[in-house]
Design a protein around this motif. Structure first.
Motif, PDB file in Angstrom:
ATOM      1  N   VAL A  35       0.855  -1.184   0.000  1.00  0.00           N
ATOM      2  CA  VAL A  35       0.000   0.000   0.000  1.00  0.00           C
ATOM      3  C   VAL A  35       0.895   1.240   0.000  1.00  0.00           C
ATOM      4  CG1 VAL A  35      -1.730   1.315   1.290  1.00  0.00           C
ATOM      5  CG2 VAL A  35      -1.915  -1.179   1.124  1.00  0.00           C
ATOM      6  N   VAL A  36       0.693   2.096  -0.996  1.00  0.00           N
ATOM      7  CA  VAL A  36       1.476   3.321  -1.142  1.00  0.00           C
ATOM      8  C   VAL A  36       0.784   4.468  -0.416  1.00  0.00           C
ATOM      9  CG1 VAL A  36       2.402   4.986  -2.814  1.00  0.00           C
ATOM     10  CG2 VAL A  36       2.427   2.534  -3.339  1.00  0.00           C
ATOM     11  N   SER A  37      -0.534   4.553  -0.567  1.00  0.00           N
ATOM     12  CA  SER A  37      -1.285   5.609   0.117  1.00  0.00           C
ATOM     13  C   SER A  37      -2.744   5.208   0.248  1.00  0.00           C
ATOM     14  CB  SER A  37      -1.180   6.942  -0.634  1.00  0.00           C
ATOM     15  OG  SER A  37      -1.839   6.863  -1.882  1.00  0.00           O
ATOM     16  N   GLU A  38      -3.403   5.823   1.223  1.00  0.00           N
ATOM     17  CA  GLU A  38      -4.838   5.634   1.434  1.00  0.00           C
ATOM     18  C   GLU A  38      -5.460   7.003   1.639  1.00  0.00           C
ATOM     19  OE1 GLU A  38      -5.904   1.760   3.711  1.00  0.00           O
ATOM     20  OE2 GLU A  38      -4.133   2.612   4.714  1.00  0.00           O
ATOM     21  N   GLY A  39      -6.625   7.185   1.058  1.00  0.00           N
ATOM     22  CA  GLY A  39      -7.328   8.448   1.203  1.00  0.00           C
ATOM     23  C   GLY A  39      -8.768   8.260   0.786  1.00  0.00           C
ATOM     24  N   SER A  40      -9.365   9.345   0.315  1.00  0.00           N
ATOM     25  CA  SER A  40     -10.742   9.248  -0.155  1.00  0.00           C
ATOM     26  C   SER A  40     -10.930  10.179  -1.341  1.00  0.00           C
ATOM     27  CB  SER A  40     -11.731   9.578   0.959  1.00  0.00           C
ATOM     28  OG  SER A  40     -11.523  10.885   1.429  1.00  0.00           O
ATOM     29  N   ASP A  41     -11.878   9.813  -2.174  1.00  0.00           N
ATOM     30  CA  ASP A  41     -12.221  10.637  -3.324  1.00  0.00           C
ATOM     31  C   ASP A  41     -12.855  11.923  -2.789  1.00  0.00           C
ATOM     32  OD1 ASP A  41     -14.155  11.754  -5.319  1.00  0.00           O
ATOM     33  OD2 ASP A  41     -13.346  10.141  -6.558  1.00  0.00           O
ATOM     34  N   PRO A  42     -12.327  13.090  -3.165  1.00  0.00           N
ATOM     35  CA  PRO A  42     -12.846  14.342  -2.598  1.00  0.00           C
ATOM     36  C   PRO A  42     -14.304  14.625  -2.966  1.00  0.00           C
ATOM     37  CG  PRO A  42     -11.198  14.785  -4.294  1.00  0.00           C
ATOM     38  CD  PRO A  42     -11.218  13.310  -4.075  1.00  0.00           C
ATOM     39  N   GLU A  43     -14.769  14.083  -4.074  1.00  0.00           N
ATOM     40  CA  GLU A  43     -16.155  14.333  -4.489  1.00  0.00           C
ATOM     41  C   GLU A  43     -17.150  13.368  -3.863  1.00  0.00           C
ATOM     42  OE1 GLU A  43     -16.640  14.740  -8.713  1.00  0.00           O
ATOM     43  OE2 GLU A  43     -14.786  15.876  -8.899  1.00  0.00           O
TER      44      GLU A  43
END
Length: 160
Positions: free
Chosen positions: A50-58
């Motif tokens: 896993v390189v990064s985790e986040g969320s779709d801003p929309e």
């Protein structure tokens, strides 16, 4: 450019299956698969980082960027994976190849797992395309059935 669009579907809870998987277990399993693909398809994927985790801003949907290493040729690919609770995860590779892991419900409430693959082969010869298609069809069946088997094992062991 040549593209193979293929799909495979299997029931998640066929007659005689035990334990019966529920939607929550299946979703937790798909989220685990995003972070540890080799647990679910060890014949195809050697490792996941896993390189990064986040969320779709929309939409707020979880987005994971991961590097996977394939078993066969040790090729590494960076994928961006978006999870759409409770029904699908979409894996997009840099060349535009896309894999969907879809959980759907049949007319009588039965649950199915479908994988769709859009494999792009921009520079492949006709002979290479034929060989790729053969391997891809084998892999998709193993991926779906293997994922279901691992989900059932994880549920049996209380891990999802």
């Amino acid at each position: 450019m040549s593209t193979h669009n293929i799909a495979f579907t299997a029931p998640l809870n066929p007659t005689g299956a035990s334990p019966i998987l529920n939607e929550g277990q299946i979703w937790r399993g798909l989220l685990l698969k995003i972070k540890s693909a080799e647990t679910f398809v060890p014949n195809a994927i050697q490792s996941t980082t896993v390189v990064s985790e986040g969320s779709d801003p929309e939409t707020g949907n979880p987005v994971t960027v991961r590097d996977i290493t394939f078993v066969e040729n040790k090729r590494k690919v960076r994928e961006t994976v978006t999870a759409y609770k409770p029904s699908r995860a979409v894996f997009v590779q840099p060349d535009g190849s896309t894999i969907n892991n879809i959980v759907s419900e049949g007319a009588d409430g039965e649950l199915y797992m479908t994988y769709t693959f859009e494999w792009r082969h921009p520079d492949a010869s006709p002979t290479e395309l034929k060989a790729f298609l053969y391997k891809e069809k084998q892999m998709m069946k193993l991926a779906v059935e293997g994922t279901i088997a691992v989900l059932r094992q994880l549920a049996t062991n209380g891990k999802i």
